[in-house]
Design an enzyme around this catalytic site. Structure first.
Site, PDB file in Angstrom:
ATOM      1  N   TYR A 209       0.808  -1.222   0.000  1.00 32.22           N
ATOM      2  CA  TYR A 209       0.000   0.000   0.000  1.00 32.22           C
ATOM      3  C   TYR A 209       0.844   1.277   0.000  1.00 32.22           C
ATOM      4  CZ  TYR A 209      -3.493   3.462   1.273  1.00 32.22           C
ATOM      5  OH  TYR A 209      -4.293   4.572   1.292  1.00 32.22           O
TER       6      TYR A 209
ATOM      7  N   LYS B 196       1.243   4.113  -3.103  1.00 29.77           N
ATOM      8  CA  LYS B 196       0.938   5.543  -3.010  1.00 29.77           C
ATOM      9  C   LYS B 196       2.183   6.392  -3.318  1.00 29.77           C
ATOM     10  CE  LYS B 196      -3.466   5.049  -1.963  1.00 29.77           C
ATOM     11  NZ  LYS B 196      -4.550   5.438  -2.899  1.00 29.77           N
TER      12      LYS B 196
HETATM   13  P1  NAP Z   1     -13.296   2.395   1.036  1.00 23.46           P
HETATM   14  O1  NAP Z   1     -14.361   2.898   1.929  1.00 23.46           O
HETATM   15  O2  NAP Z   1     -12.824   0.991   1.137  1.00 23.46           O
HETATM   16  O3  NAP Z   1     -13.725   2.713  -0.472  1.00 23.46           O
HETATM   17  C1  NAP Z   1     -12.903   2.339  -1.532  1.00 23.46           C
HETATM   18  C2  NAP Z   1     -13.655   2.549  -2.814  1.00 23.46           C
HETATM   19  O4  NAP Z   1     -12.810   2.108  -3.891  1.00 23.46           O
HETATM   20  C3  NAP Z   1     -14.929   1.701  -2.881  1.00 23.46           C
HETATM   21  O5  NAP Z   1     -15.914   2.406  -3.590  1.00 23.46           O
HETATM   22  C4  NAP Z   1     -14.468   0.502  -3.683  1.00 23.46           C
HETATM   23  O6  NAP Z   1     -15.497  -0.173  -4.366  1.00 23.46           O
HETATM   24  C5  NAP Z   1     -13.561   1.203  -4.666  1.00 23.46           C
HETATM   25  N1  NAP Z   1     -12.713   0.284  -5.409  1.00 23.46           N
HETATM   26  C6  NAP Z   1     -11.828  -0.623  -4.957  1.00 23.46           C
HETATM   27  N2  NAP Z   1     -11.288  -1.302  -5.979  1.00 23.46           N
HETATM   28  C7  NAP Z   1     -11.850  -0.804  -7.102  1.00 23.46           C
HETATM   29  C8  NAP Z   1     -11.732  -1.087  -8.483  1.00 23.46           C
HETATM   30  N3  NAP Z   1     -10.907  -2.039  -8.949  1.00 23.46           N
HETATM   31  N4  NAP Z   1     -12.451  -0.358  -9.370  1.00 23.46           N
HETATM   32  C9  NAP Z   1     -13.296   0.608  -8.936  1.00 23.46           C
HETATM   33  N5  NAP Z   1     -13.494   0.893  -7.647  1.00 23.46           N
HETATM   34  C10 NAP Z   1     -12.766   0.196  -6.750  1.00 23.46           C
HETATM   35  O7  NAP Z   1     -11.962   3.270   1.199  1.00 23.46           O
HETATM   36  P2  NAP Z   1     -11.728   4.827   1.490  1.00 23.46           P
HETATM   37  O8  NAP Z   1     -11.178   4.946   2.851  1.00 23.46           O
HETATM   38  O9  NAP Z   1     -12.905   5.613   1.082  1.00 23.46           O
HETATM   39  O10 NAP Z   1     -10.504   5.080   0.490  1.00 23.46           O
HETATM   40  C11 NAP Z   1     -10.642   5.862  -0.696  1.00 23.46           C
HETATM   41  C12 NAP Z   1      -9.245   6.271  -1.135  1.00 23.46           C
HETATM   42  O11 NAP Z   1      -8.649   7.039  -0.081  1.00 23.46           O
HETATM   43  C13 NAP Z   1      -8.303   5.105  -1.423  1.00 23.46           C
HETATM   44  O12 NAP Z   1      -7.503   5.406  -2.543  1.00 23.46           O
HETATM   45  C14 NAP Z   1      -7.445   5.042  -0.167  1.00 23.46           C
HETATM   46  O13 NAP Z   1      -6.173   4.504  -0.435  1.00 23.46           O
HETATM   47  C15 NAP Z   1      -7.357   6.515   0.192  1.00 23.46           C
HETATM   48  N6  NAP Z   1      -7.025   6.760   1.602  1.00 23.46           N
HETATM   49  C16 NAP Z   1      -7.859   6.387   2.602  1.00 23.46           C
HETATM   50  C17 NAP Z   1      -7.516   6.657   3.920  1.00 23.46           C
HETATM   51  C18 NAP Z   1      -8.423   6.291   5.059  1.00 23.46           C
HETATM   52  O14 NAP Z   1      -7.990   6.451   6.223  1.00 23.46           O
HETATM   53  N7  NAP Z   1      -9.644   5.836   4.870  1.00 23.46           N
HETATM   54  C19 NAP Z   1      -6.317   7.309   4.222  1.00 23.46           C
HETATM   55  C20 NAP Z   1      -5.469   7.673   3.179  1.00 23.46           C
HETATM   56  C21 NAP Z   1      -5.842   7.406   1.871  1.00 23.46           C
HETATM   57  P3  NAP Z   1     -16.294  -1.432  -3.694  1.00 23.46           P
HETATM   58  O15 NAP Z   1     -17.303  -0.832  -2.753  1.00 23.46           O
HETATM   59  O16 NAP Z   1     -16.881  -2.111  -4.876  1.00 23.46           O
HETATM   60  O17 NAP Z   1     -15.258  -2.262  -2.979  1.00 23.46           O
END
Ligand code: NAP
Length: 244
Positions: free
Chosen positions: A164, A168
């Site tokens: 991961y 990034k």
């Molecule tokens: P999340 O709630 O798990 O949502 C992830 C989203 O990405 C979901 O809609 C998921 O779809 C979608 N996804 C995964 N694989 C995919 C694919 N192959 N094609 C299209 N959609 C796909 O995660 P989140 O926390 O909102 O994270 C969103 C972004 O923020 C990510 O890039 C993550 O790395 C980044 N981020 C998050 C955090 C945090 O603390 N939450 C911190 C830093 C960065 P499904 O529902 O179908 O699985």
């Protein structure tokens, strides 16, 4: 061709992506809610419409070339251009490098890095038709080699991770190179660090935080709505530039 500003957000059926879609809709953009599951995409878009926003679901799996091409064609046919692309979809994998399953590492890079190239390149002809194209790559503070190697930062206490943070860091590098590539196009390309937010993503990693997806989305929304003099090729959180 519509006068509305058109934004596509990948992985917008839940979490931070959905919050980005909600906030861009509140800024009066027309939002295309990318989702690999059409039903959950329509549910999220319907909720945004119920709140007064203009939202449409679009089926998009960032690892599936056929859905990417179909999405680009759909946007071309319906809107004729794209103004904002938020590459938000992302996945994680827990193990450290020494115990990593290479197929799992590849899967993370497929989504978090190669998926971004595939979607961006499919959407670029549409973004080039925008008077003010914006690309936001949803990165993470964990992609910062400066923070990861700072002994005073809490990252130093986290277990090693095989895929991961590396994905990034690669996404940050890609952001710099796209910005360079597109410097004469008027398209601004930046990476956003949302901070640790309470979504399914962190629950899956067994972490509990109080920061909301909406709070995490704000920096991406800011970068998606930059004026013409805004930065390009940068990496930002709420507090400003994040060290590489
Ligand atoms: P999340 O709630 O798990 O949502 C992830 C989203 O990405 C979901 O809609 C998921 O779809 C979608 N996804 C995964 N694989 C995919 C694919 N192959 N094609 C299209 N959609 C796909 O995660 P989140 O926390 O909102 O994270 C969103 C972004 O923020 C990510 O890039 C993550 O790395 C980044 N981020 C998050 C955090 C945090 O603390 N939450 C911190 C830093 C960065 P499904 O529902 O179908 O699985």
């Amino acid at each position: 061709m519509t006068d509305a500003t058109i934004a596509l957000i990948t992985g917008a059926n839940k979490g931070i992506g959905r919050a980005v879609a909600e906030q861009l809709a509140a800024h009066h953009l027309t939002v295309l809610v990318g989702s690999r599951d059409p039903r959950r995409g329509e549910e999220a878009a319907a909720a945004i419409r119920a709140g007064g926003g203009d939202a449409h679901p679009i089926t998009l799996d960032v690892t599936d070339a056929a859905t990417i091409q179909a999405a680009a064609k759909h946007i071309d046919d319906r809107f004729g251009r794209l103004d904002v692309l938020v590459n938000n979809a992302g996945i994680s994998y827990r193990r450290g490098p020494s115990l990593a399953d290479l197929d799992q590492v590849r899967a993370v890079f497929e989504t978090n890095v190669f998926g971004v190239i595939a979607v961006t390149n499919a959407m670029l002809p549409l973004l080039r038709r925008s008077p003010a194209g914006r690309i936001v790559n949803m990165s993470s503070h964990t992609g910062s080699l400066a923070l990861m190697t700072d002994p005073g930062h809490y990252f130093s206490g986290l277990p090693a991770s095989a895929a991961y943070p590396e994905s990034k860091s690669a996404l940050n590098a890609l952001t710099v190179q796209y910005a360079k590539d597109l410097r004469d196009s008027g398209i601004l390309v930046n990476a956003a660090a949302p901070g640790a937010c309470a979504t399914d993503f962190l629950k899956g990693l067994g972490r509990d935080v109080s920061r909301t997806a909406a709070q995490g989305a704000a920096i991406a929304v800011h970068l998606a709505t930059l004026g013409p003099d805004g930065p390009t090729g940068g990496f930002f959180d709420d507090a400003g530039a994040v060290p590489w």
